[in-house]
Design a protein around this motif. Structure first.
Motif, mmCIF file in Angstrom:
data_model
loop_
_atom_site.group_PDB
_atom_site.id
_atom_site.type_symbol
_atom_site.label_atom_id
_atom_site.label_comp_id
_atom_site.label_asym_id
_atom_site.label_seq_id
_atom_site.Cartn_x
_atom_site.Cartn_y
_atom_site.Cartn_z
ATOM 1 N N GLU A 117 37.750 33.960 41.542
ATOM 2 C CA GLU A 117 37.034 34.157 42.801
ATOM 3 C C GLU A 117 37.934 33.843 43.991
ATOM 4 O O GLU A 117 37.923 34.556 45.005
ATOM 5 N N ARG A 120 40.492 36.604 44.325
ATOM 6 C CA ARG A 120 39.865 37.775 44.947
ATOM 7 C C ARG A 120 39.741 37.579 46.456
ATOM 8 O O ARG A 120 40.056 38.473 47.240
ATOM 9 N N TYR A 121 39.248 36.423 46.842
ATOM 10 C CA TYR A 121 39.040 36.113 48.254
ATOM 11 C C TYR A 121 40.350 36.221 49.028
ATOM 12 O O TYR A 121 40.412 36.808 50.110
ATOM 13 N N ASP A 136 41.075 42.007 39.675
ATOM 14 C CA ASP A 136 40.858 41.247 38.438
ATOM 15 C C ASP A 136 41.958 41.512 37.420
ATOM 16 O O ASP A 136 42.436 40.584 36.757
#
Length: 184
Positions: A117, A120-121, A136
């Motif tokens: 996460e 990704r951020y 991913d």
């Protein structure tokens, strides 16, 4: 060495070169991110001191023409002189401090691991991407079995990958994915 993304050089104002302004901005960014939005005067002052010292060290390593700015070419040459063929432990202190600061900014929950996460951020803040799958896939390709057990990249693993990225002169260095699904 793969092409350096601007965040790898520290050019956070995207003006094409590094200067003291980038490090003032980096101090504020680090303060706000560490404080999860809060920016206390004491923490900001701490980061301003750290980043000014970091700028001075990096300028000594890379500002070859002593004009107060470091071009991408100067930065690449300094990295080549200081990092190619070396392990993380052999890097100049300024480079190590810069890498550790990057890790702390990405590790949003401050648990010592960059999870998917957080990765990704970090990617979507800097890149225009159409599909989460490419992010991913890039993240998962960085992980070894130990990373998977830990839920992502620890500081030690991030340092190792960053060192591989800086020290590997091949265009297809897998560690380049540390910055996201870049075109190699």
């Amino acid at each position: 060495m793969p092409s350096l993304p601007t965040e790898a050089t520290g050019d956070i104002d995207n003006n094409g070169y590094l200067d003291a302004h980038d490090f003032h901005c980096l101090a504020l960014r680090s303060c706000v991110l560490e404080g999860k939005g809060d920016c206390s005067a004491a923490r900001l002052q701490k980061y301003q001191h750290i980043m000014l010292s970091l700028w001075e060290e990096i300028a000594q390593l890379a500002d070859f023409d002593k004009d107060g700015t470091i071009t991408v070419e100067e930065f690449k040459q300094a990295v080549k002189n200081s990092c190619v063929g070396r392990k993380y432990e052999e890097f100049p202190q300024a480079m190590k401090a810069f890498i550790e600061s990057n890790f702390r900014m990405i590790d949003i929950n401050a648990d010592g691991v960059i999870g998917i996460e957080e990765y990704r951020y970090d990617c979507v803040q800097r890149m225009v991407l159409e599909e989460i799958k490419v992010i991913d896939d890039a993240f998962n390709s960085l992980l070894n079995d130990d990373d998977r057990k830990k839920g992502g990249l620890t500081l030690a693993r991030y340092q190792e990958l960053f060192a591989q990225f800086l020290g590997d002169e091949k265009d297809d260095c897998q560690a380049a994915l540390l910055f996201g699904p870049l075109e190699l």
